[in-house]
Enzyme design. Structure first.
Site, PDB file in Angstrom:
ATOM      1  N   THR A 135      -1.640  -7.941  -0.074  1.00  0.00           N
ATOM      2  CA  THR A 135      -0.239  -7.510   0.072  1.00  0.00           C
ATOM      3  C   THR A 135       0.480  -8.617   0.839  1.00  0.00           C
ATOM      4  O   THR A 135      -0.146  -9.577   1.322  1.00  0.00           O
ATOM      5  CB  THR A 135      -0.131  -6.212   0.904  1.00  0.00           C
ATOM      6  OG1 THR A 135      -0.596  -6.492   2.232  1.00  0.00           O
ATOM      7  CG2 THR A 135      -0.923  -5.065   0.307  1.00  0.00           C
ATOM      8  N   TYR A 184      -1.793  -7.250  16.687  1.00  0.00           N
ATOM      9  CA  TYR A 184      -1.995  -6.296  15.588  1.00  0.00           C
ATOM     10  C   TYR A 184      -3.201  -5.375  15.833  1.00  0.00           C
ATOM     11  O   TYR A 184      -3.058  -4.144  15.776  1.00  0.00           O
ATOM     12  CB  TYR A 184      -2.115  -7.078  14.274  1.00  0.00           C
ATOM     13  CG  TYR A 184      -2.363  -6.236  13.057  1.00  0.00           C
ATOM     14  CD1 TYR A 184      -1.306  -5.601  12.403  1.00  0.00           C
ATOM     15  CD2 TYR A 184      -3.648  -6.085  12.542  1.00  0.00           C
ATOM     16  CE1 TYR A 184      -1.521  -4.831  11.277  1.00  0.00           C
ATOM     17  CE2 TYR A 184      -3.874  -5.320  11.414  1.00  0.00           C
ATOM     18  CZ  TYR A 184      -2.806  -4.695  10.777  1.00  0.00           C
ATOM     19  OH  TYR A 184      -3.039  -3.934   9.656  1.00  0.00           O
ATOM     20  N   ASP A 207      14.243   3.119   8.869  1.00  0.00           N
ATOM     21  CA  ASP A 207      13.744   2.023   9.702  1.00  0.00           C
ATOM     22  C   ASP A 207      13.073   2.682  10.892  1.00  0.00           C
ATOM     23  O   ASP A 207      13.740   3.322  11.722  1.00  0.00           O
ATOM     24  CB  ASP A 207      14.906   1.128  10.156  1.00  0.00           C
ATOM     25  CG  ASP A 207      14.431  -0.031  11.019  1.00  0.00           C
ATOM     26  OD1 ASP A 207      13.301   0.029  11.568  1.00  0.00           O
ATOM     27  OD2 ASP A 207      15.187  -1.003  11.166  1.00  0.00           O
ATOM     28  N   LYS A 216      -3.160  -1.240  16.482  1.00  0.00           N
ATOM     29  CA  LYS A 216      -3.872  -0.277  15.626  1.00  0.00           C
ATOM     30  C   LYS A 216      -4.917   0.512  16.432  1.00  0.00           C
ATOM     31  O   LYS A 216      -5.211   1.662  16.103  1.00  0.00           O
ATOM     32  CB  LYS A 216      -4.515  -1.001  14.441  1.00  0.00           C
ATOM     33  CG  LYS A 216      -3.488  -1.622  13.478  1.00  0.00           C
ATOM     34  CD  LYS A 216      -2.634  -0.566  12.789  1.00  0.00           C
ATOM     35  CE  LYS A 216      -1.757  -1.167  11.708  1.00  0.00           C
ATOM     36  NZ  LYS A 216      -0.970  -0.153  10.985  1.00  0.00           N
ATOM     37  N   ASN A 221       2.747   4.666   7.251  1.00  0.00           N
ATOM     38  CA  ASN A 221       2.206   3.467   6.626  1.00  0.00           C
ATOM     39  C   ASN A 221       2.904   2.183   7.075  1.00  0.00           C
ATOM     40  O   ASN A 221       2.275   1.125   7.119  1.00  0.00           O
ATOM     41  CB  ASN A 221       2.318   3.614   5.101  1.00  0.00           C
ATOM     42  CG  ASN A 221       2.100   2.307   4.377  1.00  0.00           C
ATOM     43  OD1 ASN A 221       0.971   1.845   4.231  1.00  0.00           O
ATOM     44  ND2 ASN A 221       3.189   1.669   3.936  1.00  0.00           N
ATOM     45  N   LEU A 246       0.826  -1.214   0.000  1.00  0.00           N
ATOM     46  CA  LEU A 246       0.000   0.000   0.000  1.00  0.00           C
ATOM     47  C   LEU A 246       0.856   1.257   0.000  1.00  0.00           C
ATOM     48  O   LEU A 246       0.474   2.276  -0.595  1.00  0.00           O
ATOM     49  CB  LEU A 246      -0.921   0.000   1.232  1.00  0.00           C
ATOM     50  CG  LEU A 246      -2.049  -1.043   1.202  1.00  0.00           C
ATOM     51  CD1 LEU A 246      -2.656  -1.237   2.590  1.00  0.00           C
ATOM     52  CD2 LEU A 246      -3.127  -0.620   0.203  1.00  0.00           C
TER      53      LEU A 246
HETATM   54  P1  NAP Z   1       3.307  -4.829   3.244  1.00  0.00           P
HETATM   55  O1  NAP Z   1       3.170  -5.019   1.788  1.00  0.00           O
HETATM   56  O2  NAP Z   1       3.843  -5.948   4.099  1.00  0.00           O
HETATM   57  O3  NAP Z   1       4.153  -3.501   3.482  1.00  0.00           O
HETATM   58  C1  NAP Z   1       4.585  -3.132   4.762  1.00  0.00           C
HETATM   59  C2  NAP Z   1       5.677  -2.104   4.597  1.00  0.00           C
HETATM   60  O4  NAP Z   1       6.120  -1.708   5.909  1.00  0.00           O
HETATM   61  C3  NAP Z   1       6.913  -2.651   3.867  1.00  0.00           C
HETATM   62  O5  NAP Z   1       7.462  -1.650   3.071  1.00  0.00           O
HETATM   63  C4  NAP Z   1       7.850  -2.983   5.028  1.00  0.00           C
HETATM   64  O6  NAP Z   1       9.220  -2.976   4.669  1.00  0.00           O
HETATM   65  C5  NAP Z   1       7.529  -1.801   5.915  1.00  0.00           C
HETATM   66  N1  NAP Z   1       8.074  -1.959   7.270  1.00  0.00           N
HETATM   67  C6  NAP Z   1       7.887  -2.951   8.158  1.00  0.00           C
HETATM   68  N2  NAP Z   1       8.627  -2.733   9.257  1.00  0.00           N
HETATM   69  C7  NAP Z   1       9.288  -1.559   9.064  1.00  0.00           C
HETATM   70  C8  NAP Z   1      10.213  -0.796   9.812  1.00  0.00           C
HETATM   71  N3  NAP Z   1      10.632  -1.194  11.011  1.00  0.00           N
HETATM   72  N4  NAP Z   1      10.673   0.368   9.294  1.00  0.00           N
HETATM   73  C9  NAP Z   1      10.273   0.788   8.081  1.00  0.00           C
HETATM   74  N5  NAP Z   1       9.435   0.097   7.291  1.00  0.00           N
HETATM   75  C10 NAP Z   1       8.938  -1.064   7.789  1.00  0.00           C
HETATM   76  O7  NAP Z   1       1.890  -4.498   3.918  1.00  0.00           O
HETATM   77  P2  NAP Z   1       0.711  -3.482   3.542  1.00  0.00           P
HETATM   78  O8  NAP Z   1      -0.533  -4.277   3.572  1.00  0.00           O
HETATM   79  O9  NAP Z   1       1.043  -2.679   2.358  1.00  0.00           O
HETATM   80  O10 NAP Z   1       0.687  -2.600   4.870  1.00  0.00           O
HETATM   81  C11 NAP Z   1       0.811  -1.183   4.868  1.00  0.00           C
HETATM   82  C12 NAP Z   1       0.015  -0.652   6.046  1.00  0.00           C
HETATM   83  O11 NAP Z   1      -1.376  -0.925   5.834  1.00  0.00           O
HETATM   84  C13 NAP Z   1       0.365  -1.301   7.388  1.00  0.00           C
HETATM   85  O12 NAP Z   1       0.385  -0.312   8.408  1.00  0.00           O
HETATM   86  C14 NAP Z   1      -0.800  -2.246   7.617  1.00  0.00           C
HETATM   87  O13 NAP Z   1      -1.011  -2.522   8.988  1.00  0.00           O
HETATM   88  C15 NAP Z   1      -1.932  -1.466   7.011  1.00  0.00           C
HETATM   89  N6  NAP Z   1      -3.128  -2.240   6.651  1.00  0.00           N
HETATM   90  C16 NAP Z   1      -3.056  -3.193   5.711  1.00  0.00           C
HETATM   91  C17 NAP Z   1      -4.209  -3.888   5.389  1.00  0.00           C
HETATM   92  C18 NAP Z   1      -4.216  -4.962   4.342  1.00  0.00           C
HETATM   93  O14 NAP Z   1      -5.250  -5.659   4.215  1.00  0.00           O
HETATM   94  N7  NAP Z   1      -3.136  -5.172   3.590  1.00  0.00           N
HETATM   95  C19 NAP Z   1      -5.424  -3.614   6.044  1.00  0.00           C
HETATM   96  C20 NAP Z   1      -5.451  -2.617   7.006  1.00  0.00           C
HETATM   97  C21 NAP Z   1      -4.291  -1.931   7.305  1.00  0.00           C
HETATM   98  P3  NAP Z   1      10.002  -4.334   4.223  1.00  0.00           P
HETATM   99  O15 NAP Z   1       9.700  -4.566   2.776  1.00  0.00           O
HETATM  100  O16 NAP Z   1      11.426  -3.979   4.491  1.00  0.00           O
HETATM  101  O17 NAP Z   1       9.485  -5.429   5.106  1.00  0.00           O
END
Ligand code: NAP
Length: 237
Positions: free
Chosen positions: A195, A162, A55, A166, A81, A13
């Site tokens: 994702t 989780y 980070d 949140k 994010n 995202l």
């Molecule tokens: P994702 O594809 O796993 O992306 C997560 C991102 O966060 C990646 O770039 C990851 O980096 C980064 N990250 C993790 N730990 C970090 C750290 N310590 N410092 C900096 N970056 C870090 O997941 P996503 O679904 O896009 O999630 C993005 C946001 O949306 C999150 O906050 C998640 O909780 C929220 N969300 C997602 C959903 C869903 O259904 N997907 C629903 C509700 C909320 P790396 O590549 O290095 O691991």
């Protein structure tokens, strides 16, 4: 010109949010904890994407990112994010009975303390912006109201760490919004999206999921603040 930082923008995202905000004319810093992954993502996003190693669990990394962005002229929009889910060795969400203090600490280290670390470090830059905006990427699982409804899909989710992290993000959003009335600070639920975080099990594409993140990142100074919304509107806390 609006300058925006998206944390965790090397994929998922965050990457899609960066892509859309670039298309809307923002200068976007693509935050990535791994510098090489960040460079690759920024390369795919085009010339106006700038990569910054970030980070969110590391004070030195965050401080270096603040200096780099400050030296380049400052920050208007922060999209918090970056986030993680608590998954066990088999890849499934750690169920409530197996959640330990360490499980909570690991998830809170990124989702909660990391977000506060980034906010605290970037607040001075945001306060210098004419139209500062913060988007905290929360989750539908943060809603206490929905979690307490036996028939709501969110009540079937098996984990603890989780959604608790949140729910803290939602409270931080309300409190930061009160503390900084000149800023637009909102929490958003992108919806269940395909994702890596969901093991690619979501029902939405990243294009659909990023919609509300982008919309709230583009708020003007008269926009709402201290809210919790998804693409359809306000959500119950
Ligand atoms: P994702 O594809 O796993 O992306 C997560 C991102 O966060 C990646 O770039 C990851 O980096 C980064 N990250 C993790 N730990 C970090 C750290 N310590 N410092 C900096 N970056 C870090 O997941 P996503 O679904 O896009 O999630 C993005 C946001 O949306 C999150 O906050 C998640 O909780 C929220 N969300 C997602 C959903 C869903 O259904 N997907 C629903 C509700 C909320 P790396 O590549 O290095 O691991």
């Amino acid at each position: 010109m609006t300058t925006t930082l998206v944390t965790g923008a090397n994929k998922g995202l965050g990457f899609e949010t960066a892509r859309r905000l670039l298309a809307a004319g923002h200068t976007v810093y693509v935050g990535s904890r791994d510098a090489a992954r960040g460079r690759r993502a920024a390369g795919q996003l085009g010339a106006r994407a700038r990569c910054v190693q970030l980070d969110i669990t590391d004070d030195a990394s965050v401080a270096a990112a603040v200096s780099a962005i400050e030296d380049d002229g400052g920050l208007d929009v922060l999209v918090n994010n970056a986030g993680i889910e608590a998954r066990g060795g088999n890849g499934t969400v750690v169920p409530a009975a197996e959640v330990t203090a360490d499980t909570m600490r690991e998830v809170f280290e990124t989702n909660v303390f990391g977000t506060v670390r980034v906010m605290h470090a970037f607040l001075p830059l945001l306060q210098r912006s004419a139209a500062p905006v913060v988007v905290n990427v929360s989750s539908g699982l943060a809603s206490l109201t929905h979690a307490a409804e036996p028939d709501h899909p969110s009540a079937a989710y098996p984990g603890l760490a989780y959604p608790a992290s949140k729910a803290v993000i939602n409270m931080l959003t309300v409190r930061y919004a009160k503390a900084f009335p000149a800023m637009r600070i909102n929490a958003v639920e992108p919806g269940f999206t395909r994702t890596d975080l969901t093991g690619n099990t979501g029902v939405q594409t990243v294009e659909q999921g990023a919609e509300i993140i982008v919309r709230m990142a583009r708020l003007g100074p008269d926009g709402p603040t201290g809210g919790y919304v998804d693409a359809q509107g306000p959500l119950p806390w």
